[in-house]
Design a protein around this motif. Structure first.
Motif, PDB file in Angstrom:
ATOM      1  N   UNK A 189       0.830  -1.207   0.000  1.00 18.41           N
ATOM      2  CA  UNK A 189       0.000   0.000   0.000  1.00 18.41           C
ATOM      3  C   UNK A 189       0.866   1.260   0.000  1.00 18.41           C
ATOM      4  N   UNK A 190       0.391   2.329   0.632  1.00 23.36           N
ATOM      5  CA  UNK A 190       1.168   3.578   0.720  1.00 23.36           C
ATOM      6  C   UNK A 190       1.956   3.650   2.018  1.00 23.36           C
ATOM      7  N   UNK A 191       1.226   3.647   3.145  1.00 22.54           N
ATOM      8  CA  UNK A 191       1.841   3.709   4.470  1.00 22.54           C
ATOM      9  C   UNK A 191       1.043   2.793   5.395  1.00 22.54           C
ATOM     10  N   UNK A 192       1.749   2.073   6.268  1.00 23.09           N
ATOM     11  CA  UNK A 192       1.103   1.203   7.254  1.00 23.09           C
ATOM     12  C   UNK A 192       1.425   1.705   8.655  1.00 23.09           C
ATOM     13  N   UNK A 193       0.423   1.657   9.548  1.00 21.21           N
ATOM     14  CA  UNK A 193       0.614   2.017  10.951  1.00 21.21           C
ATOM     15  C   UNK A 193       0.357   0.781  11.800  1.00 21.21           C
ATOM     16  N   UNK A 194       1.220   0.552  12.781  1.00 16.64           N
ATOM     17  CA  UNK A 194       1.123  -0.657  13.603  1.00 16.64           C
ATOM     18  C   UNK A 194       1.224  -0.289  15.081  1.00 16.64           C
ATOM     19  N   UNK A 195       0.332  -0.868  15.889  1.00 11.09           N
ATOM     20  CA  UNK A 195       0.518  -0.882  17.341  1.00 11.09           C
ATOM     21  C   UNK A 195       0.582  -2.343  17.752  1.00 11.09           C
ATOM     22  N   UNK A 196       1.462  -2.642  18.695  1.00 16.02           N
ATOM     23  CA  UNK A 196       1.637  -4.028  19.131  1.00 16.02           C
ATOM     24  C   UNK A 196       1.649  -4.096  20.649  1.00 16.02           C
ATOM     25  N   UNK A 197       1.262  -5.257  21.177  1.00 17.95           N
ATOM     26  CA  UNK A 197       1.272  -5.414  22.623  1.00 17.95           C
ATOM     27  C   UNK A 197       2.695  -5.659  23.114  1.00 17.95           C
ATOM     28  N   UNK A 198       2.810  -5.959  24.402  1.00 19.13           N
ATOM     29  CA  UNK A 198       4.130  -6.059  25.033  1.00 19.13           C
ATOM     30  C   UNK A 198       4.938  -7.264  24.562  1.00 19.13           C
ATOM     31  N   UNK A 216       6.086  -0.232  22.732  1.00 21.44           N
ATOM     32  CA  UNK A 216       5.851   0.839  23.700  1.00 21.44           C
ATOM     33  C   UNK A 216       4.397   1.239  23.592  1.00 21.44           C
ATOM     34  N   UNK A 217       3.757   1.429  24.749  1.00 18.91           N
ATOM     35  CA  UNK A 217       2.324   1.738  24.750  1.00 18.91           C
ATOM     36  C   UNK A 217       2.009   3.053  24.063  1.00 18.91           C
TER      37      UNK A 217
END
Length: 319
Positions: A189-198, A216-217
């Motif tokens: 795609x163009x840009x990906x954003x990710x949040x991940x747990x600990x 990091x939270x």
């Protein structure tokens, strides 16, 4: 070695009318992002505008949902013949990618099949989708400046937000016989954003080495993807990354894909080719054609790794 972390707070501040005292901070952030896009294709952002409590709630409710029985989760599957694969799915047992996921498109879309259990999960998914989209619009403006394009160029080029999508993911613990999660790849795609747990496990490749992206939270991981690489004629890098699964715990994450309309024509921009006397490194293509080939990689995996379709399919030979 660690990927750069950039504070986006200067982009949310306004001057007092006697000159913009935050301009220097924004310029500094733009320079760091420009270098990160050239060197890594990966960076992290803080003070990004997505409420931290919303991010925490999303991860927590996702964990609760994926702990439900298969029978309960399958109530929210798209089913055979669905026009879009929105809803709950699990990778087939023979797949190298051992995960299950919940996919949604635009909030209120008729294609979405979202859980009513746990309570509030649907509302949280729809709310965080909107925040991620706003973050995507901000990053798009910043990347526009990083590339030296005329104001609003990328926004006008990529004005249709109907192809964006959000995925909640659970990666199963690795067994003694395997430790893979998601095999190395670049996003299309163009840009990906990710949040991940600990639990972590996300890694980015640089100079042949794998760099862990420490969870990091408060941070969101930003991943430059194939379309930006092509438009910039390789000035910015589509990051090679993977997920390595823990042998003890499931890993939970969210990925938001800031996307492009399928009918868009993609090719290196003249600002990075003819205007500077450089040869295009890619031939042009319709975005939906590329996505169809990438989807076939998943539904009918090639027997040889070298036959997997990547953006190099459109690379112009230098021979």
């Amino acid at each position: 070695m660690a990927i750069p972390t950039i504070d986006l707070s200067p982009f949310f501040k306004e001057g007092d009318g006697d000159g913009d005292e935050y301009e220097d901070e924004r310029k500094k952030a733009i320079e760091i992002i420009k270098e990160a896009c050239s060197e890594y294709g990966f960076f992290q952002i803080v003070n990004h505008g997505v409420p931290l409590d919303l991010m925490s709630r999303a991860i927590r409710l996702s964990k609760t949902f994926f702990e439900f029985s298969s029978e309960e989760k399958l109530k929210y599957s798209p089913g055979a013949g669905a026009p879009l694969p929105a809803g709950y799915s699990k990778q087939p047992d023979h797949s190298a990618d051992k995960n299950e996921y919940l996919l949604m498109f635009q909030p209120q879309s008729s294609f979405n099949i979202l859980p009513s259990n746990p309570p509030d999960f649907r509302d949280v998914l729809e709310e965080i989708f909107v925040y991620f989209r706003k973050t995507g619009e901000l990053l798009e403006t910043i990347l526009n400046d990083c590339l030296g394009l005329s104001p609003g160029f990328l926004k006008e080029y990529n004005e249709d937000r109907n192809w964006d999508f959000l995925v909640a993911l659970r990666y199963f613990p690795a067994t003694e016989a395997e430790n893979n999660g998601i095999s190395e790849h670049e996003d299309g795609n163009c840009v990906t954003f990710v949040i991940q747990d600990e639990v972590g496990g996300l890694e980015v490749k640089k100079d042949g080495n794998w760099i862990p992206v420490v969870p990091s939270e408060s941070t969101i991981v930003v991943n430059i993807s194939d379309i930006i690489q092509v438009l910039s004629n390789n000035k910015f890098k589509s990051a090679t990354h993977r997920v390595v699964r823990s042998k003890e715990r499931s890993r939970h994450s969210f990925a938001f894909f800031y996307n492009l309309h399928g009918d868009k024509w993609v090719e290196p921009l003249p600002q990075f080719t003819e205007e500077i006397g450089a040869e295009p490194k890619y031939r042009g293509f319709l975005y939906k054609d590329y996505q169809a080939m990438r989807m076939r990689n998943k539904t009918h995996p090639p027997s040889r790794p070298e036959d997997v379709i990547t953006i190099n399919h459109y690379a112009v030979s230098t021979e």
